[in-house]
Design a protein around this motif. Structure first.
Motif, mmCIF file in Angstrom:
data_model
loop_
_atom_site.group_PDB
_atom_site.id
_atom_site.type_symbol
_atom_site.label_atom_id
_atom_site.label_comp_id
_atom_site.label_asym_id
_atom_site.label_seq_id
_atom_site.Cartn_x
_atom_site.Cartn_y
_atom_site.Cartn_z
ATOM 1 N N ARG A 68 -33.477 -10.974 4.213
ATOM 2 C CA ARG A 68 -33.618 -9.512 4.218
ATOM 3 C C ARG A 68 -33.353 -8.947 5.599
ATOM 4 O O ARG A 68 -32.758 -7.890 5.746
ATOM 5 C CB ARG A 68 -35.031 -9.128 3.802
ATOM 6 N N LEU A 69 -33.843 -9.636 6.601
ATOM 7 C CA LEU A 69 -33.648 -9.164 7.964
ATOM 8 C C LEU A 69 -32.154 -9.198 8.314
ATOM 9 O O LEU A 69 -31.602 -8.236 8.844
ATOM 10 C CB LEU A 69 -34.450 -10.022 8.944
ATOM 11 N N GLU A 70 -31.512 -10.290 7.972
ATOM 12 C CA GLU A 70 -30.080 -10.382 8.259
ATOM 13 C C GLU A 70 -29.311 -9.287 7.526
ATOM 14 O O GLU A 70 -28.410 -8.668 8.074
ATOM 15 C CB GLU A 70 -29.542 -11.763 7.873
ATOM 16 N N HIS A 71 -29.725 -9.048 6.290
ATOM 17 C CA HIS A 71 -29.079 -7.995 5.508
ATOM 18 C C HIS A 71 -29.331 -6.630 6.147
ATOM 19 O O HIS A 71 -28.416 -5.820 6.307
ATOM 20 C CB HIS A 71 -29.617 -8.026 4.075
ATOM 21 N N GLY A 72 -30.579 -6.403 6.561
ATOM 22 C CA GLY A 72 -30.935 -5.122 7.182
ATOM 23 C C GLY A 72 -30.228 -4.905 8.503
ATOM 24 O O GLY A 72 -30.005 -3.771 8.925
ATOM 25 N N LEU A 73 -29.876 -5.996 9.143
ATOM 26 C CA LEU A 73 -29.218 -5.882 10.452
ATOM 27 C C LEU A 73 -27.699 -5.995 10.361
ATOM 28 O O LEU A 73 -27.025 -6.112 11.384
ATOM 29 C CB LEU A 73 -29.749 -6.976 11.394
ATOM 30 N N GLU A 74 -27.190 -5.959 9.130
ATOM 31 C CA GLU A 74 -25.751 -6.154 8.950
ATOM 32 C C GLU A 74 -24.918 -5.226 9.824
ATOM 33 O O GLU A 74 -23.959 -5.636 10.458
ATOM 34 C CB GLU A 74 -25.389 -5.928 7.482
ATOM 35 N N ARG A 75 -25.289 -3.958 9.848
ATOM 36 C CA ARG A 75 -24.495 -2.995 10.625
ATOM 37 C C ARG A 75 -24.574 -3.282 12.109
ATOM 38 O O ARG A 75 -23.585 -3.185 12.826
ATOM 39 C CB ARG A 75 -24.979 -1.579 10.371
ATOM 40 N N THR A 76 -25.775 -3.595 12.551
ATOM 41 C CA THR A 76 -25.950 -3.887 13.977
ATOM 42 C C THR A 76 -25.158 -5.137 14.354
ATOM 43 O O THR A 76 -24.487 -5.179 15.380
ATOM 44 C CB THR A 76 -27.446 -4.087 14.291
ATOM 45 N N ARG A 77 -25.230 -6.114 13.467
ATOM 46 C CA ARG A 77 -24.521 -7.373 13.773
ATOM 47 C C ARG A 77 -23.024 -7.181 13.754
ATOM 48 O O ARG A 77 -22.295 -7.741 14.564
ATOM 49 C CB ARG A 77 -24.940 -8.452 12.785
ATOM 50 N N GLY A 78 -22.573 -6.350 12.809
ATOM 51 C CA GLY A 78 -21.133 -6.092 12.730
ATOM 52 C C GLY A 78 -20.704 -5.097 13.797
ATOM 53 O O GLY A 78 -19.527 -5.017 14.147
ATOM 54 N N GLY A 79 -21.625 -4.339 14.333
ATOM 55 C CA GLY A 79 -21.292 -3.315 15.329
ATOM 56 C C GLY A 79 -21.390 -3.864 16.728
ATOM 57 O O GLY A 79 -20.612 -4.729 17.140
ATOM 58 N N PHE A 80 -22.409 -3.421 17.450
ATOM 59 C CA PHE A 80 -22.413 -3.768 18.868
ATOM 60 C C PHE A 80 -22.624 -5.252 19.128
ATOM 61 O O PHE A 80 -22.088 -5.805 20.081
ATOM 62 C CB PHE A 80 -23.402 -2.860 19.629
ATOM 63 N N MET A 81 -23.322 -5.937 18.247
ATOM 64 C CA MET A 81 -23.545 -7.354 18.502
ATOM 65 C C MET A 81 -22.257 -8.162 18.406
ATOM 66 O O MET A 81 -22.058 -9.095 19.171
ATOM 67 C CB MET A 81 -24.586 -7.902 17.519
ATOM 68 N N SER A 82 -21.384 -7.797 17.471
ATOM 69 C CA SER A 82 -20.166 -8.608 17.354
ATOM 70 C C SER A 82 -19.254 -8.357 18.559
ATOM 71 O O SER A 82 -18.625 -9.277 19.072
ATOM 72 C CB SER A 82 -19.474 -8.360 16.014
ATOM 73 N N ARG A 83 -19.245 -7.108 19.049
ATOM 74 C CA ARG A 83 -18.457 -6.838 20.268
ATOM 75 C C ARG A 83 -19.059 -7.585 21.458
ATOM 76 O O ARG A 83 -18.351 -8.165 22.265
ATOM 77 C CB ARG A 83 -18.425 -5.340 20.559
ATOM 78 N N LEU A 84 -20.394 -7.567 21.499
ATOM 79 C CA LEU A 84 -21.077 -8.241 22.595
ATOM 80 C C LEU A 84 -20.682 -9.718 22.651
ATOM 81 O O LEU A 84 -20.360 -10.253 23.707
ATOM 82 C CB LEU A 84 -22.591 -8.114 22.379
ATOM 83 N N ARG A 85 -20.674 -10.317 21.504
ATOM 84 C CA ARG A 85 -20.365 -11.745 21.477
ATOM 85 C C ARG A 85 -18.914 -12.008 21.860
ATOM 86 O O ARG A 85 -18.613 -13.008 22.508
ATOM 87 C CB ARG A 85 -20.677 -12.311 20.098
ATOM 88 N N ASP A 86 -18.033 -11.095 21.485
ATOM 89 C CA ASP A 86 -16.631 -11.245 21.906
ATOM 90 C C ASP A 86 -16.536 -11.238 23.426
ATOM 91 O O ASP A 86 -15.868 -12.073 24.024
ATOM 92 C CB ASP A 86 -15.778 -10.080 21.360
ATOM 93 N N TYR A 87 -17.219 -10.288 24.039
ATOM 94 C CA TYR A 87 -17.125 -10.170 25.503
ATOM 95 C C TYR A 87 -17.823 -11.312 26.226
ATOM 96 O O TYR A 87 -17.542 -11.589 27.382
ATOM 97 C CB TYR A 87 -17.722 -8.833 25.968
ATOM 98 N N LEU A 88 -18.777 -11.925 25.543
ATOM 99 C CA LEU A 88 -19.521 -13.006 26.184
ATOM 100 C C LEU A 88 -18.777 -14.348 26.074
ATOM 101 O O LEU A 88 -19.178 -15.336 26.669
ATOM 102 C CB LEU A 88 -20.908 -13.152 25.539
#
Ligand SMILES: Nc1nc2c(ncn2[C@@H]2O[C@H](COP(=O)(O)OP(=O)(O)OP(=O)(O)O)[C@@H](O)[C@H]2O)c(=O)[nH]1
Ligand SMILES: [Mg+2]
Length: 350
Positions: A58-78
């Motif tokens: 549920r948490l992963e589902h609830g965070l889908e947008r965050t994970r697909g948004g700034f977190m995925s960019r963050l990981r690209d840059y890291l």
């Protein structure tokens, strides 16, 4: 006055009346809460259903947008590109994710200095995790004495999800075998009382309410009395949404707090601030003002499912040192998860 599992009646205690809490609307709420869809995701054919389900999923589902948004960019840059991690972009991405400018700079500085053997991502992950307030176990509202109820006051600006959160909390604690009683201390609108009655109906709990316009403090007082008389474990009080800039309305909250202290000496009620996760850094200012006025003991961060900027969690815990206790990840009765810092960070980086 007690209400149980009735959705068609409006409470009618003699009005104790006070200054119109009407200003509470503050103009920031574009539509009355009652007109909005209240129970998306709730199975009406099975009204007793409360299925918290697999919290991790549920948490992963609830965070889908965050994970697909700034977190995925963050990981690209890291990532370990030819020039190493793009630290400037990491900082900008953290800012865009609502972590806040000064804090984002600090995180990047410290992560760079860490020289973590696990790489830049591990370093940022560790820095983010270190911002979260350490918890001494699960959230547990405490009662002042055996036979006395614990009290939870739910506060926040308009439309952040206070009443919805109360319905979810009531269902959660009822499912755990506790007796919950709700206090309809948002007396500003009749619709607010009706909305709480509907949630109470869903969760199968009782409500103490007065007439619209009544003194919210009197409602809380009566709810505590009723809880003591009935041996309830927990009183959860709904309050009207209010702008943190309106001092008279903030005083009203302090008054409610004093009433609890007087009626249940030593009770130390929990005061949960309900923060709409989509409001960004402005939410931080709101939380600070409420903290100064009434002293918050915890935060409920709602609508995490509707934002790509879950970074506000880090900003708020770092700036206020008040722990996030629950996150709202949807409109259904089971869409409230206890906040576990490790699980949260793991879900962000999953
Ligand atoms: N997507 C999503 N919507 C939510 C969540 N929590 C609440 N909502 C929605 O937010 C809207 C406002 O919720 P309410 O519970 O009425 O908010 P409130 O703070 O009590 O509002 P006022 O009493 O008017 O100040 C409703 O449409 C809820 O369904 C959540 O975690 N996720
Ligand atoms: Mg409400």
């Amino acid at each position: 006055m007690f209400r149980r599992r009735r959705r068609d009646e409006v409470a009618a205690d003699p009005d104790t009346s006070t200054d119109a809490p009407g200003e509470a609307a503050g103009g920031s709420d574009p539509q009355p809460a009652f007109d909005r869809p209240l129970f998306a995701g709730f199975d009406d054919d099975d009204p007793d259903a409360f299925r918290p389900g697999d919290a991790e999923a549920r948490l992963e589902h609830g965070l889908e947008r965050t994970r697909g948004g700034f977190m995925s960019r963050l990981r690209d840059y890291l990532g370990d590109g030819p020039g190493g991690p793009a630290w400037d972009d990491v900082e900008e991405t953290l800012i865009a994710g609502d972590v806040g400018a000064a804090l984002s700079m600090e995180i990047v500085e410290r992560a760079r200095q860490r020289r973590d053997p696990g790489g830049a991502e591990a370093a940022v992950r560790a820095e983010l995790a270190s911002l979260l307030v350490p918890r001494g176990g699960a959230w547990e509202p405490r009662s002042a004495a055996v036979g006395r109820p614990a009290v939870v006051l739910i506060v926040g600006v308009n439309g952040t999800g206070k009443t919805t959160t109360i319905g979810k909390l009531a269902a959660r604690y009822t499912a755990e075998g506790r007796t919950v009683l709700l206090a309809a201390a948002d007396t500003f609108r009749a619709a607010a009382i009706d909305q709480l009655l509907i949630w109470a109906d869903r969760a199968g709990v009782q409500v103490v309410s007065h007439a619209p316009g009544a003194d919210p403090g009197a409602v809380v007082y009566d709810a505590i009395d009723a809880a003591v008389a009935r041996g309830a474990d927990l009183v959860i009080a709904d309050t009207a949404g209010r702008l943190h800039t309106k001092s008279s309305l903030m005083d009203e909250l302090s008054k409610i707090r004093r009433i609890v202290d007087k009626r249940l000496p030593g009770a130390e009620p929990e005061t949960l601030f309900v923060l709409d996760g989509t409001t960004g850094q402005n939410g931080l200012q709101q939380a600070k003002a409420f903290h100064d006025a009434v002293g918050l003991t915890g935060i409920v961060l709602t609508k995490l499912d509707s934002t790509a900027k879950g970074g506000i969690v880090f900003a708020i815990e770092h700036d206020l040192a008040v722990p996030v206790r629950f996150v709202g990840v949807g409109e259904g009765i089971g869409d409230l998860l206890p906040f576990d810092p490790d699980a949260f960070v793991a879900a962000l980086f999953a």
